[in-house]
Write a protein that holds these residues in place. Sequence first.
Motif, mmCIF file in Angstrom:
data_model
loop_
_atom_site.group_PDB
_atom_site.id
_atom_site.type_symbol
_atom_site.label_atom_id
_atom_site.label_comp_id
_atom_site.label_asym_id
_atom_site.label_seq_id
_atom_site.Cartn_x
_atom_site.Cartn_y
_atom_site.Cartn_z
ATOM 1 N N GLU A 236 -3.445 -99.324 99.594
ATOM 2 C CA GLU A 236 -2.155 -99.135 100.243
ATOM 3 C C GLU A 236 -1.486 -97.847 99.790
ATOM 4 N N SER A 237 -1.852 -97.382 98.604
ATOM 5 C CA SER A 237 -1.219 -96.180 98.063
ATOM 6 C C SER A 237 -2.174 -95.484 97.108
ATOM 7 N N ARG A 263 2.557 -78.735 100.624
ATOM 8 C CA ARG A 263 2.965 -78.264 101.952
ATOM 9 C C ARG A 263 2.234 -79.031 103.048
ATOM 10 N N TYR A 264 0.931 -79.256 102.849
ATOM 11 C CA TYR A 264 0.162 -80.007 103.846
ATOM 12 C C TYR A 264 0.581 -81.481 103.871
ATOM 13 N N VAL A 265 0.865 -82.053 102.704
ATOM 14 C CA VAL A 265 1.285 -83.457 102.652
ATOM 15 C C VAL A 265 2.621 -83.635 103.372
ATOM 16 N N ASN A 266 3.522 -82.686 103.195
ATOM 17 C CA ASN A 266 4.805 -82.758 103.904
ATOM 18 C C ASN A 266 4.604 -82.707 105.420
ATOM 19 N N LYS A 267 3.623 -81.916 105.850
ATOM 20 C CA LYS A 267 3.314 -81.853 107.276
ATOM 21 C C LYS A 267 2.764 -83.190 107.765
ATOM 22 N N LEU A 268 1.868 -83.799 106.974
ATOM 23 C CA LEU A 268 1.325 -85.106 107.344
ATOM 24 C C LEU A 268 2.418 -86.168 107.357
ATOM 25 N N LYS A 275 3.601 -91.462 103.656
ATOM 26 C CA LYS A 275 4.929 -91.315 103.083
ATOM 27 C C LYS A 275 4.778 -90.907 101.621
ATOM 28 N N LEU A 276 5.495 -89.858 101.231
ATOM 29 C CA LEU A 276 5.458 -89.382 99.850
ATOM 30 C C LEU A 276 6.680 -89.923 99.121
ATOM 31 N N ASN A 277 6.440 -90.771 98.133
ATOM 32 C CA ASN A 277 7.521 -91.393 97.373
ATOM 33 C C ASN A 277 7.422 -91.000 95.911
ATOM 34 N N LYS A 278 8.560 -90.990 95.263
ATOM 35 C CA LYS A 278 8.574 -90.830 93.816
ATOM 36 C C LYS A 278 8.943 -92.166 93.198
ATOM 37 N N VAL A 279 8.017 -92.709 92.430
ATOM 38 C CA VAL A 279 8.229 -93.993 91.771
ATOM 39 C C VAL A 279 8.140 -93.749 90.275
ATOM 40 N N GLY A 280 9.236 -93.981 89.587
ATOM 41 C CA GLY A 280 9.248 -93.644 88.170
ATOM 42 C C GLY A 280 9.179 -92.139 88.008
ATOM 43 N N ASN A 288 2.895 -97.032 104.151
ATOM 44 C CA ASN A 288 4.205 -97.426 104.660
ATOM 45 C C ASN A 288 5.111 -96.205 104.766
ATOM 46 N N HIS A 289 5.795 -96.076 105.883
ATOM 47 C CA HIS A 289 6.657 -94.916 106.097
ATOM 48 C C HIS A 289 8.053 -95.117 105.530
ATOM 49 N N GLU A 290 8.313 -96.296 105.000
ATOM 50 C CA GLU A 290 9.614 -96.565 104.405
ATOM 51 C C GLU A 290 9.583 -96.224 102.919
ATOM 52 N N LYS A 291 10.758 -95.992 102.384
ATOM 53 C CA LYS A 291 10.861 -95.718 100.958
ATOM 54 C C LYS A 291 10.495 -96.974 100.169
#
Length: 356
Positions: A236-237, A263-268, A275-280, A288-291
């Motif tokens: 899942e991640s 830069r490419y991940v932001n485009k994706l 979805k790019l999340n910061k956890v910790g 998942n596209h949600e935070k």
Amino acid sequence: MKKLVEETVLKLEDLKVAIGVLRRFYSCTNGLLTTFRLTFNYTNNKPKTIFVSSITSVKISNSFFKEYIMLQCGSIRYFISCSDNNKLYSELLRVVKLNETTTVLNSPRTVETSVESPDSNTLSVPGISRVLEIQREKIEESEDLCTATTELSALKNKCKLVKEVLVKVTKYDQEGFNATIDRVFKTLGVEVFSQSDNQDNSNTPSNSDKTIDSDNDREVLNQLKKILSLLLSKNESILLHEFYVAANRLMLTDLLSPSQLVRYVNKLEKDYLCKLNKVGNVYLITKNHEKISEEEFCSDLIGILNSGPTDLIKYSKEANISTTLAQVKLNLAEQIGLVVRDETIQLTYYYINSFN
């Protein structure tokens, strides 16, 4: 002075020897006289050697109704008799005189061959070839010693390197897993993985102003889509730095820098593929596209711990995730108070925090 190689002179039959004054004669075996020494097996089959160069006096006597030969070697006196005392006496005189005028080279195999085959009628003389063989063996021994010394020096250097690595790993382990990852990326020049000063409320790395317009950029983006789809089809991640490593290993183009990858991940992410999340303190790419919150990130861990305690390897296998991601989840769950750990000599076990 002239040099000669040791030669076999006489094989002694029915040999009897007494050592010291008024001592009894003992029957001896394997008696042999060479130009270098007189050897025989004394009582209890103990080998004895009389070097010809140490003999100072040779006499023949008939005292006590018995004929024998007396050898004086310093303070020690030997009384010897055999089947042919006269021949032994004459040969002893000859080899003693020979040792006074020449240097006789020691040849160990002369004695060994005769002692091992006492019943043989012929005695072999090794000659110069044996001397050359001994020299060759000594040269080989010195070469082996030199090689061993070189290998030992190389081993010491490797041990020193391993020690330095262990010291660094221990230091990183004390600082914490996330701090180690941050340091690695900073060493690689990955400033984009840390929050910028003008994005205090942002949970994603800074995005570059560069756009993806060229054919090469689109080709790279297509390859990254395939790699990301493959990775997210099994999990899942995934961690951002794991995706960075996988991309550079599987890409058919030049290696990507960390800033290019972001830069490419932001485009994706804009294309709703991830979805790019910061956890910790780590960045996570999810389907998942949600935070995602920290509790949601660790939800599968709580489900596994409901069945009993776990450790890093066991949790990694049960959750079907990498050990790196498993360690991140365990550390984060401990930080937010969801789990507690019990460190033992064998492993570190994790339990649900019943006091939460």
